[in-house]
Design an enzyme around this catalytic site. Structure first.
Site, PDB file in Angstrom:
ATOM      1  N   ALA A 219       0.856  -1.211   0.000  1.00 46.66           N
ATOM      2  CA  ALA A 219       0.000   0.000   0.000  1.00 46.66           C
ATOM      3  C   ALA A 219       0.881   1.247   0.000  1.00 46.66           C
ATOM      4  CB  ALA A 219      -0.929   0.007   1.202  1.00 46.66           C
ATOM      5  N   GLY A 220       1.914   1.227   0.844  1.00 49.16           N
ATOM      6  CA  GLY A 220       2.823   2.372   0.913  1.00 49.16           C
ATOM      7  C   GLY A 220       3.581   2.558  -0.397  1.00 49.16           C
TER       8      GLY A 220
HETATM    9  P1  ADP Z   1       2.823   1.233   4.519  1.00 50.87           P
HETATM   10  O1  ADP Z   1       2.351   0.162   3.587  1.00 50.87           O
HETATM   11  O2  ADP Z   1       4.121   1.866   4.115  1.00 50.87           O
HETATM   12  O3  ADP Z   1       2.774   0.870   5.974  1.00 50.87           O
HETATM   13  P2  ADP Z   1       0.302   2.632   4.882  1.00 50.87           P
HETATM   14  O4  ADP Z   1      -0.245   1.373   5.484  1.00 50.87           O
HETATM   15  O5  ADP Z   1       0.265   3.876   5.694  1.00 50.87           O
HETATM   16  O6  ADP Z   1       1.787   2.435   4.326  1.00 50.87           O
HETATM   17  O7  ADP Z   1      -0.525   2.863   3.524  1.00 50.87           O
HETATM   18  C1  ADP Z   1      -0.213   3.873   2.612  1.00 50.87           C
HETATM   19  C2  ADP Z   1      -1.476   4.598   2.202  1.00 50.87           C
HETATM   20  O8  ADP Z   1      -2.387   3.675   1.563  1.00 50.87           O
HETATM   21  C3  ADP Z   1      -2.273   5.192   3.371  1.00 50.87           C
HETATM   22  O9  ADP Z   1      -1.837   6.504   3.688  1.00 50.87           O
HETATM   23  C4  ADP Z   1      -3.690   5.221   2.800  1.00 50.87           C
HETATM   24  O10 ADP Z   1      -3.869   6.358   1.976  1.00 50.87           O
HETATM   25  C5  ADP Z   1      -3.725   3.949   1.948  1.00 50.87           C
HETATM   26  N1  ADP Z   1      -4.232   2.840   2.783  1.00 50.87           N
HETATM   27  C6  ADP Z   1      -3.508   1.896   3.424  1.00 50.87           C
HETATM   28  N2  ADP Z   1      -4.314   1.059   4.121  1.00 50.87           N
HETATM   29  C7  ADP Z   1      -5.579   1.493   3.906  1.00 50.87           C
HETATM   30  C8  ADP Z   1      -6.887   1.049   4.319  1.00 50.87           C
HETATM   31  N3  ADP Z   1      -7.037  -0.014   5.124  1.00 50.87           N
HETATM   32  N4  ADP Z   1      -7.965   1.748   3.888  1.00 50.87           N
HETATM   33  C9  ADP Z   1      -7.830   2.810   3.083  1.00 50.87           C
HETATM   34  N5  ADP Z   1      -6.638   3.273   2.647  1.00 50.87           N
HETATM   35  C10 ADP Z   1      -5.528   2.634   3.045  1.00 50.87           C
END
Ligand code: ADP
Length: 322
Positions: A256-257
């Protein structure tokens, strides 16, 4: 590098990994031999994932990195190429490719061993041979899965040429050269933000303090991604802004990140506003959580557009009043 350019150009300096995912009832303990259920190969590595994310949305993306001389190296190269990423500056090292061995047990717990392999061999010289393409880019995007010497060289070259620099400080590192942290955009998740600042992000008030501390490290803008809690940004005027997340049914938050960072690069390279760029990035991150896998889970432009149309209020930056 002359002539009319239609697509935004992005250069990514980063890692390319084969993720080997072993599914088992329980994770093997030291000395134990277990029969697992299933083995899957996923194309991963933060550099490759982010390059693919930007390319799927429609950018011209050049990846600078290394794969090994093994069969994984062939597959990994084909994987990023099939997403449209230019691999002219992905070199082959004599040894093994980067590999992550991920055991996932039925409870959902996992254990991960990462072998950097060829990623650990990326040098400043690898970056210097790509100087023309870096200087002509709209955006440079880097992470910390390759040696920081190479990252610092790329950041210095891009900044001197006026190229927008996005630093995703992942995986978390405590000691990072100031030249890297003084990026146009520093975009950690909560864990990485904690490691960089030494302050825990346990609630919104703590996140507000941490995002300001990150800017104090020299970044022009600091943005902390907080999964399903959206993002928090300290902008160039040190204003605090928040973006509410898109609501999706998340099944796997892997990459996601990476989708967020790749999409942010794509959007900024295309010249859209800060708020629109963050919105596109949030939507790309959200779609990625709705399916399993790393590179394979990263969305195309149509999917991101659809989610933005379905949720017209989500993802916009607004002044944080908390
Ligand atoms: P990482 O994968 O680096 O830990 P995050 O989990 O913060 O990063 O995810 C990056 C971005 O993806 C978040 O800021 C958000 O915009 C989106 N995102 C991640 N998880 C979700 C979720 N469960 N629902 C909606 N958006 C999400």
């Amino acid at each position: 590098m002359t002539g009319e350019r239609r697509m935004p150009r992005i250069v990514v300096v980063g890692s390319v990994n084969m993720d080997l995912v072993l599914r088992c009832t329980v994770i093997a303990r030291p000395g134990e031999t277990l029969t697992g259920r299933d083995l899957q190969e996923h194309f991963g590595g933060k550099g490759a994932n982010q390059a693919v994310a930007a390319a799927r949305l429609g950018a011209e993306v050049w990846l600078i990195g290394r794969v090994g001389a093994d069969g994984f190296g062939d597959s990994l190269l084909q994987g990023v190429q099939s997403a449209g990423v230019r691999t002219d500056y992905v070199q082959r090292s004599a040894g093994a490719s980067g590999v992550a061995v991920i055991q996932v047990e039925d409870s959902g717990q996992n254990s991960i061993v990462v072998i950097p392999g060829a990623n650990g061999c990326v040098t400043a010289a690898d970056v210097l041979v790509a100087a023309d393409v870096i200087r002509s880019a709209d955006v440079l995007l880097v992470q910390f899965e390759v040696p920081l010497e190479a990252v610092e060289t790329a950041v210095g070259m891009a900044a001197a040429a006026g190229v927008t620099v996005i630093v995703d400080p992942a995986p978390a590192r405590r000691e990072v050269p100031a030249a890297i942290l003084s990026a146009d955009w520093l975009v950690p998740n909560e864990t990485e933000a904690e490691v960089l600042t030494g302050s825990a992000v346990h609630d919104r008030a703590a996140a507000v303090r941490v995002v300001r501390q990150l800017r104090d490290l020299g970044a022009k803008r600091a943005l902390v991604t907080m999964g399903a809690d959206g993002v928090l940004l300290a902008d160039t005027a040190d204003r605090l802004l928040v973006a509410e997340p898109f609501r999706v049914r998340a099944v796997d938050t892997t990459a996601a990140g990476d989708a967020f960072a790749g999409a942010l690069a794509y959007a900024l390279a295309g010249g859209v506003s800060e708020s629109e760029a963050v919105r596109i990035a949030c939507a790309a991150g959200a779609v990625t959580t709705t399916r399993h896998g790393a590179q394979s889970a990263v969305p195309c432009g149509e999917e991101v557009r659809q989610l933005m149309q379905q949720q017209p209020e989500a993802g916009y930056l607004r002044i944080c009043t908390d």
